[in-house]
Scaffold this motif. Sequence first.
Motif, PDB file in Angstrom:
ATOM      1  N   HIS A 181       0.835  -1.207   0.000  1.00 28.40           N
ATOM      2  CA  HIS A 181       0.000   0.000   0.000  1.00 28.40           C
ATOM      3  C   HIS A 181       0.870   1.257   0.000  1.00 28.40           C
ATOM      4  CE1 HIS A 181      -3.109   2.884   1.043  1.00 28.40           C
ATOM      5  NE2 HIS A 181      -2.401   3.248   2.101  1.00 28.40           N
ATOM      6  N   ILE A 182       1.931   1.255   0.793  1.00 31.50           N
ATOM      7  CA  ILE A 182       2.836   2.409   0.826  1.00 31.50           C
ATOM      8  C   ILE A 182       3.475   2.620  -0.541  1.00 31.50           C
ATOM      9  CG2 ILE A 182       4.974   3.303   1.824  1.00 31.50           C
ATOM     10  CD1 ILE A 182       4.230   1.888   4.424  1.00 31.50           C
ATOM     11  N   VAL A 183       3.876   1.528  -1.186  1.00 33.70           N
ATOM     12  CA  VAL A 183       4.479   1.628  -2.518  1.00 33.70           C
ATOM     13  C   VAL A 183       3.477   2.186  -3.522  1.00 33.70           C
ATOM     14  CG1 VAL A 183       5.440   0.289  -4.431  1.00 33.70           C
ATOM     15  CG2 VAL A 183       6.150  -0.210  -2.085  1.00 33.70           C
ATOM     16  N   GLU A 184       2.217   1.772  -3.433  1.00 31.99           N
ATOM     17  CA  GLU A 184       1.193   2.281  -4.342  1.00 31.99           C
ATOM     18  C   GLU A 184       0.969   3.778  -4.163  1.00 31.99           C
ATOM     19  OE1 GLU A 184      -2.240  -0.034  -3.491  1.00 31.99           O
ATOM     20  OE2 GLU A 184      -1.486  -1.853  -4.471  1.00 31.99           O
ATOM     21  N   VAL A 185       1.128   4.256  -2.939  1.00 30.02           N
ATOM     22  CA  VAL A 185       0.902   5.675  -2.664  1.00 30.02           C
ATOM     23  C   VAL A 185       2.139   6.521  -2.956  1.00 30.02           C
ATOM     24  CG1 VAL A 185       0.333   7.358  -0.862  1.00 30.02           C
ATOM     25  CG2 VAL A 185      -0.852   5.155  -0.921  1.00 30.02           C
ATOM     26  N   ASP A 186       3.296   6.070  -2.475  1.00 25.68           N
ATOM     27  CA  ASP A 186       4.525   6.877  -2.550  1.00 25.68           C
ATOM     28  C   ASP A 186       5.607   6.304  -3.446  1.00 25.68           C
ATOM     29  OD1 ASP A 186       3.590   8.868  -0.927  1.00 25.68           O
ATOM     30  OD2 ASP A 186       4.536   8.133   0.912  1.00 25.68           O
ATOM     31  N   GLY A 187       5.380   5.132  -4.031  1.00 24.38           N
ATOM     32  CA  GLY A 187       6.432   4.493  -4.806  1.00 24.38           C
ATOM     33  C   GLY A 187       7.378   3.733  -3.889  1.00 24.38           C
ATOM     34  N   LYS A 188       8.318   3.021  -4.497  1.00 26.75           N
ATOM     35  CA  LYS A 188       9.248   2.216  -3.709  1.00 26.75           C
ATOM     36  C   LYS A 188      10.106   3.066  -2.776  1.00 26.75           C
ATOM     37  CE  LYS A 188       9.545  -1.598  -7.031  1.00 26.75           C
ATOM     38  NZ  LYS A 188      10.431  -2.402  -7.905  1.00 26.75           N
ATOM     39  N   ARG A 189      10.436   4.274  -3.195  1.00 27.64           N
ATOM     40  CA  ARG A 189      11.227   5.151  -2.332  1.00 27.64           C
ATOM     41  C   ARG A 189      10.456   5.546  -1.084  1.00 27.64           C
ATOM     42  NH1 ARG A 189      13.927  10.023  -5.510  1.00 27.64           N
ATOM     43  NH2 ARG A 189      14.705  10.315  -3.376  1.00 27.64           N
ATOM     44  N   GLY A 190       9.136   5.444  -1.160  1.00 27.61           N
ATOM     45  CA  GLY A 190       8.324   5.799  -0.009  1.00 27.61           C
ATOM     46  C   GLY A 190       8.552   4.903   1.186  1.00 27.61           C
ATOM     47  N   LEU A 191       9.045   3.679   0.947  1.00 31.02           N
ATOM     48  CA  LEU A 191       9.335   2.765   2.046  1.00 31.02           C
ATOM     49  C   LEU A 191      10.509   3.228   2.894  1.00 31.02           C
ATOM     50  CD1 LEU A 191       8.890  -0.726   0.341  1.00 31.02           C
ATOM     51  CD2 LEU A 191       7.430   0.272   2.116  1.00 31.02           C
ATOM     52  N   PHE A 192      11.244   4.215   2.387  1.00 36.13           N
ATOM     53  CA  PHE A 192      12.437   4.676   3.092  1.00 36.13           C
ATOM     54  C   PHE A 192      12.291   6.119   3.571  1.00 36.13           C
ATOM     55  CE2 PHE A 192      13.662   1.227   0.320  1.00 36.13           C
ATOM     56  CZ  PHE A 192      14.415   0.423   1.165  1.00 36.13           C
ATOM     57  N   ARG A 193      11.053   6.537   3.752  1.00 38.81           N
ATOM     58  CA  ARG A 193      10.787   7.856   4.321  1.00 38.81           C
ATOM     59  C   ARG A 193      11.380   7.905   5.741  1.00 38.81           C
ATOM     60  NH1 ARG A 193       6.141  11.605   3.964  1.00 38.81           N
ATOM     61  NH2 ARG A 193       5.238  10.217   2.394  1.00 38.81           N
ATOM     62  N   GLY A 194      12.129   8.954   6.061  1.00 37.43           N
ATOM     63  CA  GLY A 194      12.731   9.097   7.384  1.00 37.43           C
ATOM     64  C   GLY A 194      14.009   8.313   7.583  1.00 37.43           C
ATOM     65  N   LEU A 195      14.563   7.742   6.505  1.00 42.50           N
ATOM     66  CA  LEU A 195      15.757   6.906   6.646  1.00 42.50           C
ATOM     67  C   LEU A 195      16.995   7.722   7.005  1.00 42.50           C
ATOM     68  CD1 LEU A 195      17.274   4.234   6.421  1.00 42.50           C
ATOM     69  CD2 LEU A 195      17.456   4.622   3.950  1.00 42.50           C
ATOM     70  N   THR A 196      17.153   8.907   6.415  1.00 46.19           N
ATOM     71  CA  THR A 196      18.369   9.700   6.653  1.00 46.19           C
ATOM     72  C   THR A 196      18.591  10.012   8.132  1.00 46.19           C
ATOM     73  OG1 THR A 196      18.279  10.668   4.438  1.00 46.19           O
ATOM     74  CG2 THR A 196      19.586  11.833   6.094  1.00 46.19           C
ATOM     75  N   PRO A 197      17.613  10.595   8.847  1.00 44.66           N
ATOM     76  CA  PRO A 197      17.850  10.826  10.279  1.00 44.66           C
ATOM     77  C   PRO A 197      18.038   9.530  11.051  1.00 44.66           C
ATOM     78  CG  PRO A 197      15.562  11.303   9.693  1.00 44.66           C
ATOM     79  CD  PRO A 197      16.312  11.140   8.421  1.00 44.66           C
ATOM     80  N   ARG A 198      17.423   8.448  10.608  1.00 39.93           N
ATOM     81  CA  ARG A 198      17.616   7.173  11.313  1.00 39.93           C
ATOM     82  C   ARG A 198      19.040   6.661  11.120  1.00 39.93           C
ATOM     83  NH1 ARG A 198      16.087   1.473  10.255  1.00 39.93           N
ATOM     84  NH2 ARG A 198      16.269   0.467  12.278  1.00 39.93           N
ATOM     85  N   LEU A 199      19.601   6.837   9.939  1.00 41.21           N
ATOM     86  CA  LEU A 199      20.995   6.433   9.708  1.00 41.21           C
ATOM     87  C   LEU A 199      21.936   7.260  10.572  1.00 41.21           C
ATOM     88  CD1 LEU A 199      21.138   5.902   5.832  1.00 41.21           C
ATOM     89  CD2 LEU A 199      21.111   4.159   7.625  1.00 41.21           C
ATOM     90  N   ILE A 200      21.669   8.562  10.678  1.00 39.91           N
ATOM     91  CA  ILE A 200      22.502   9.412  11.524  1.00 39.91           C
ATOM     92  C   ILE A 200      22.376   8.981  12.978  1.00 39.91           C
ATOM     93  CG2 ILE A 200      22.931  11.773  12.297  1.00 39.91           C
ATOM     94  CD1 ILE A 200      21.812  12.738   9.630  1.00 39.91           C
ATOM     95  N   SER A 201      21.156   8.662  13.401  1.00 41.61           N
ATOM     96  CA  SER A 201      20.931   8.201  14.773  1.00 41.61           C
ATOM     97  C   SER A 201      21.683   6.902  15.033  1.00 41.61           C
ATOM     98  CB  SER A 201      19.430   7.997  15.011  1.00 41.61           C
ATOM     99  OG  SER A 201      19.185   7.455  16.288  1.00 41.61           O
ATOM    100  N   SER A 202      21.623   5.972  14.083  1.00 48.51           N
ATOM    101  CA  SER A 202      22.326   4.699  14.232  1.00 48.51           C
ATOM    102  C   SER A 202      23.831   4.904  14.310  1.00 48.51           C
ATOM    103  CB  SER A 202      21.977   3.779  13.056  1.00 48.51           C
ATOM    104  OG  SER A 202      22.761   2.600  13.074  1.00 48.51           O
ATOM    105  N   THR A 203      24.353   5.800  13.470  1.00 51.73           N
ATOM    106  CA  THR A 203      25.789   6.076  13.468  1.00 51.73           C
ATOM    107  C   THR A 203      26.234   6.707  14.781  1.00 51.73           C
ATOM    108  OG1 THR A 203      25.760   6.378  11.061  1.00 51.73           O
ATOM    109  CG2 THR A 203      27.636   7.300  12.274  1.00 51.73           C
TER     110      THR A 203
END
Length: 333
Positions: free
Chosen positions: A98-120
């Motif tokens: 459903h997320i892919v249908e609404v936002d495309g495949k990139r939509g599954l990675f919404r919010g990834l950048t701050p999460r990567l910084i948090s993980s680092t």
Amino acid sequence: MAAAAPLLPPVARAPPGGVTGRAAAGPGAGPGPGGARAEGAEGLFVVLGAGLAAASHPLLYVKLLVQVGHEPLPPTVGRNVLGRKVLYLPGFFTYARHIVEVDGKRGLFRGLTPRLISSTLSTITRGSVKKAFPLEDMEHVSNKDDVKTSLRKVVEETSHEMMMQCVSRVVSHPLHVISMRCMVQFVGREVKYSGVFSAIGRIFKEEGILGFFIGLVPHILGDVIFLWCCNLLAHFINTYAVDDNFSQASVIRSYTKFVMGIAVSMLTYPFLLVGDLMAVNNCGLRAGLPPYAPAFTSWIHCWRYLSAQGQLFRGSSLLFRRAPMPAASFPID
């Protein structure tokens, strides 16, 4: 990120005496080949942590949307193991489609950048704490220890793990808050948090410095309870339940903490859920406002609300999610 048992344990703990700790405290910790190996090991941990965060992001994204109560798809009728009709809410794969249908495949990675910084930040902080307080300064548990001595060592090691986890949680939590808010914008199709730096400025302007640490207390409490329960339970089971005369005793002991981690993570999941909900509550986004949730005055208020609704484990399972409706309400064929 709380929670059947969560698909991912709420706390990622480095094993005692891991590569980072040994390298930092060893003879080659300074300049030279040893120091280079230590830096290489730390870099590897950062890369691995970022890779794991990226790979698991769609899972945690769907989990967060379920945690806030966003159910965009209707339930379907299925049958349980007894053959009775029940309503099932969409599982992870259906929700992700459903997320892919609404936002495309990139939509599954919404919010990834701050999460990567948090993980680092979390990985680097843990490595820095290990350098400051090397594990070699403590005696590790040995099969030759008596009960009193081994318990003392477990307490010391758990205290060390707790310190690392609490410090890394405090340092990385502001980016965790930003990541959560970026993801839940899917609910109301908002663009309030569009980038890391703009989000930092907006939170500071609207909520002050404390806005970056909303939901921190339940997360830390969950981490601390998880560590102590997991380590102590594993210790007592290995000490009193596993017979040294059993040929596979060492193998069983090596997996005890892992199994205890899965079990205890279920018990501490409500802390994860409450922490994540507080991070997005009443921040101007639709997912943090009625009808999804009232404006909570504290994390205890949030806990009591979820408890009264019977929702303290909402989002703990993403595969077989029963809708809150009795099977008896369905017509029988």
